[in-house]
Design an enzyme around this catalytic site. Structure first.
Site, PDB file in Angstrom:
ATOM      1  N   ARG A 135       0.808  -1.214   0.000  1.00 45.90           N
ATOM      2  CA  ARG A 135       0.000   0.000   0.000  1.00 45.90           C
ATOM      3  C   ARG A 135       0.847   1.272   0.000  1.00 45.90           C
ATOM      4  O   ARG A 135       0.552   2.231  -0.712  1.00 45.90           O
ATOM      5  CB  ARG A 135      -0.908  -0.015   1.233  1.00 45.90           C
ATOM      6  CG  ARG A 135      -1.906   1.110   1.309  1.00 45.90           C
ATOM      7  CD  ARG A 135      -2.501   1.207   2.723  1.00 45.90           C
ATOM      8  NE  ARG A 135      -2.878  -0.085   3.255  1.00 45.90           N
ATOM      9  CZ  ARG A 135      -4.115  -0.590   3.222  1.00 45.90           C
ATOM     10  NH1 ARG A 135      -5.076   0.106   2.664  1.00 45.90           N
ATOM     11  NH2 ARG A 135      -4.368  -1.775   3.741  1.00 45.90           N
TER      12      ARG A 135
ATOM     13  N   ARG B  21     -13.218  -1.618  -1.007  1.00 43.55           N
ATOM     14  CA  ARG B  21     -12.765  -1.280   0.347  1.00 43.55           C
ATOM     15  C   ARG B  21     -13.840  -0.614   1.213  1.00 43.55           C
ATOM     16  O   ARG B  21     -13.974  -0.966   2.390  1.00 43.55           O
ATOM     17  CB  ARG B  21     -11.512  -0.405   0.296  1.00 43.55           C
ATOM     18  CG  ARG B  21     -10.304  -1.099  -0.332  1.00 43.55           C
ATOM     19  CD  ARG B  21      -9.043  -0.265  -0.214  1.00 43.55           C
ATOM     20  NE  ARG B  21      -8.596  -0.180   1.160  1.00 43.55           N
ATOM     21  CZ  ARG B  21      -8.721   0.882   1.934  1.00 43.55           C
ATOM     22  NH1 ARG B  21      -9.284   1.980   1.476  1.00 43.55           N
ATOM     23  NH2 ARG B  21      -8.281   0.858   3.174  1.00 43.55           N
TER      24      ARG B  21
ATOM     25  N   TYR C  73     -14.448  -2.787   4.401  1.00 43.87           N
ATOM     26  CA  TYR C  73     -13.819  -2.288   5.621  1.00 43.87           C
ATOM     27  C   TYR C  73     -14.453  -1.011   6.167  1.00 43.87           C
ATOM     28  O   TYR C  73     -13.950  -0.457   7.135  1.00 43.87           O
ATOM     29  CB  TYR C  73     -12.347  -1.929   5.369  1.00 43.87           C
ATOM     30  CG  TYR C  73     -11.483  -2.955   4.716  1.00 43.87           C
ATOM     31  CD1 TYR C  73     -11.391  -4.249   5.212  1.00 43.87           C
ATOM     32  CD2 TYR C  73     -10.705  -2.627   3.610  1.00 43.87           C
ATOM     33  CE1 TYR C  73     -10.567  -5.180   4.608  1.00 43.87           C
ATOM     34  CE2 TYR C  73      -9.872  -3.547   3.006  1.00 43.87           C
ATOM     35  CZ  TYR C  73      -9.805  -4.823   3.512  1.00 43.87           C
ATOM     36  OH  TYR C  73      -8.979  -5.746   2.917  1.00 43.87           O
TER      37      TYR C  73
ATOM     38  N   CYS D 157     -26.707  -3.713  -7.086  1.00 50.45           N
ATOM     39  CA  CYS D 157     -27.904  -3.985  -6.278  1.00 50.45           C
ATOM     40  C   CYS D 157     -27.538  -4.550  -4.909  1.00 50.45           C
ATOM     41  O   CYS D 157     -27.826  -5.715  -4.588  1.00 50.45           O
ATOM     42  CB  CYS D 157     -28.833  -4.929  -7.035  1.00 50.45           C
ATOM     43  SG  CYS D 157     -29.567  -4.149  -8.476  1.00 50.45           S
TER      44      CYS D 157
ATOM     45  N   TYR E  37      -5.357  -2.043  -3.531  1.00 49.87           N
ATOM     46  CA  TYR E  37      -6.526  -2.828  -3.140  1.00 49.87           C
ATOM     47  C   TYR E  37      -7.807  -2.262  -3.752  1.00 49.87           C
ATOM     48  O   TYR E  37      -8.856  -2.233  -3.110  1.00 49.87           O
ATOM     49  CB  TYR E  37      -6.638  -2.904  -1.612  1.00 49.87           C
ATOM     50  CG  TYR E  37      -5.402  -3.484  -0.985  1.00 49.87           C
ATOM     51  CD1 TYR E  37      -5.082  -4.826  -1.152  1.00 49.87           C
ATOM     52  CD2 TYR E  37      -4.526  -2.676  -0.268  1.00 49.87           C
ATOM     53  CE1 TYR E  37      -3.932  -5.354  -0.608  1.00 49.87           C
ATOM     54  CE2 TYR E  37      -3.366  -3.200   0.277  1.00 49.87           C
ATOM     55  CZ  TYR E  37      -3.074  -4.535   0.110  1.00 49.87           C
ATOM     56  OH  TYR E  37      -1.927  -5.057   0.644  1.00 49.87           O
TER      57      TYR E  37
END
EC number: 4.1.1.20
Length: 430
Positions: A292, A328, A332, A358, A386
């Protein structure tokens, strides 16, 4: 009286993403040019940002014995991998597919470490044939399988045990990997016994100790809680005649998504080597596996506002990107900054930025104050890690294209999928 334009905000990827004359640029390319020419959703990466992030590690290392292996699960686009290979990076892989990608861009096998809890025999064979630097082994059962596979091939597999030190990385539970309840690694209390097993197996060579406690760390103190336990283990191994050549501390350094102040590689490495020298372990080579922190702030996701919907409880900006493009937030509840490519004058309204999938979890951002209209293009910040790597075809949605900006030029580094691509390979019953 004409309303004044708001002062453009600083984006998380500054200085590679900046406003000029009220237009958002990536390096020297206006992003609205890419959105209109290539369509949205669209991932845009900055080549200079990749290099800039790499330089923070290179300058921190200096002459110290450190190998940086890019954690390619963060973003495995071939153009991204090729940039890091050119810069001298190694690679941290977690599958046979990632091995194939790394080798395809000319990665040096001697700089590849193979992590992951569920390596299959075919993946082990491929990695042994390529002569990777090390297997980060995560269970005693894996040790036995790897030894058997290596014996079949007439070679010895270099191994490092991934040790779980039971350290709280103080990050989101889904990306915390160093606690005893996590699936990763071998409990620190059992590590010495498992190293003895490894030493007894004919197809293995012990070369290292490995640890990875989590991702998006904004405090380096958990590294040192883990480091002390690892150094105690290395001392115990040394007393049994098991010599360790390298120590792998994994990755995990965070980035700024909103107001975080993540530590620098320099701050981490200075303290690690200070501790290694104090403990008499200065001979160890260090391996790091950042993902990251090398790519997160090097990318944005461009998305176009399809509709503005004003409901009783919320206002919604419905865009053409969705949770299948950026998982993400749904996975998260992660925060990503959102900025218009061309900020408008006028009053800002609080919107939830949602997609067309949906699912109620299909949102990219919540409660963001924006002055926008239907047809405006937004940039979702910090989308280099990510994001595309976790994209799917849910709701039979084609995955977005990816573009690499290089100064005033840009290159499409992944074509947008077509609907025909999504049907290819399927068949109906006779």
């Amino acid at each position: 009286m004409t309303a004044a334009f708001p002062t453009p905000p600083e984006l998380a990827g500054h200085p590679y993403f900046q406003y000029r004359n009220n237009v958002l640029y990536a390096e020297d390319v206006p992003l609205d040019h890419l959105a209109h020419g290539l369509g949205t959703p669209l991932y845009v990466y900055s080549r200079a940002a990749l290099k800039g992030a790499w330089e923070t590690y290179r300058s921190a290392i200096g002459q110290r014995p450190v190998l940086v292996c890019y954690g390619m699960k963060a973003n495995s686009n071939l153009a991204v991998l090729k940039e890091f290979a050119r810069l001298g990076a190694g690679f941290d892989i977690v599958s046979g597919g990632e091995l194939k990608r790394a080798l395809a861009v000319g990665a040096e096998p001697s700089k590849i470490v193979f992590s992951g809890v569920g390596k299959q025999a075919w993946e082990m064979r491929a990695a042994l044939a390529a002569q990777v630097k090390c297997f980060n082994v995560e269970s005693e059962a894996e040790l036995h399988r790897l030894s058997d596979v290596a014996e079949e091939l007439g070679v010895r597999a270099p191994v490092s045990l991934r040790v779980n030190p039971d350290v709280d990385a103080q990050t989101h539970p889904y990306i915390s990997t160093g606690l005893k309840e996590n699936k990763f690694g071998i409990a620190i209390e059992s590590a010495l016994d498992v190293y003895r097993v490894a030493q007894s197996l004919p197809g293995l060579d012990i070369v290292g100790v490995d640890c990875h406690i989590g991702s998006q760390l904004t405090d380096i103190s958990p590294y040192f809680d883990a480091l002390e336990k690892l150094l105690d283990l290395i001392d115990a191994l040394d007393q049994e005649g098991i010599r360790i050549a390298h120590l792998d501390l994994g990755g995990g350094l965070g980035i700024r998504y909103t107001d975080e102040t993540p530590p620098s590689p320099q701050a981490l490495l200075d303290r690690v080597f200070e501790r290694l020298n104090a403990r008499g372990q200065g001979h160890l080579h260090l391996v790091l596996e950042p993902g990251r922190s090398l790519v997160g702030n090097a990318g944005v996701l461009l998305t176009t506002v399809q509709y503005l919907k004003h409901a009783e409880a919320r206002n919604f900006a419905i865009v053409d990107a969705a949770m299948n493009d950026l998982l993400r937030p749904a996975l998260y509840e992660a925060f990503h900054g959102v900025q218009p490519l061309r900020p408008r004058a006028g009053d800002q309204v609080e919107y939830d930025i949602v997609g067309p999938v949906c699912e109620s979890a299909d949102w990219l951002a919540r409660q963001r104050k924006l002055a926008i209209q239907q047809g405006d293009v937004l940039a979702v910040e910090s989308a280099g890690a990510y994001s595309m790597a976790m994209a799917s075809n849910y709701n039979t949605r084609a995955r977005a294209a990816e573009v690499m900006v290089d100064g005033a030029n840009y290159h499409v580094v992944r074509q947008r999928e077509t609907l025909d691509d999504l049907l290819r390979g399927e068949s109906t019953l006779p």
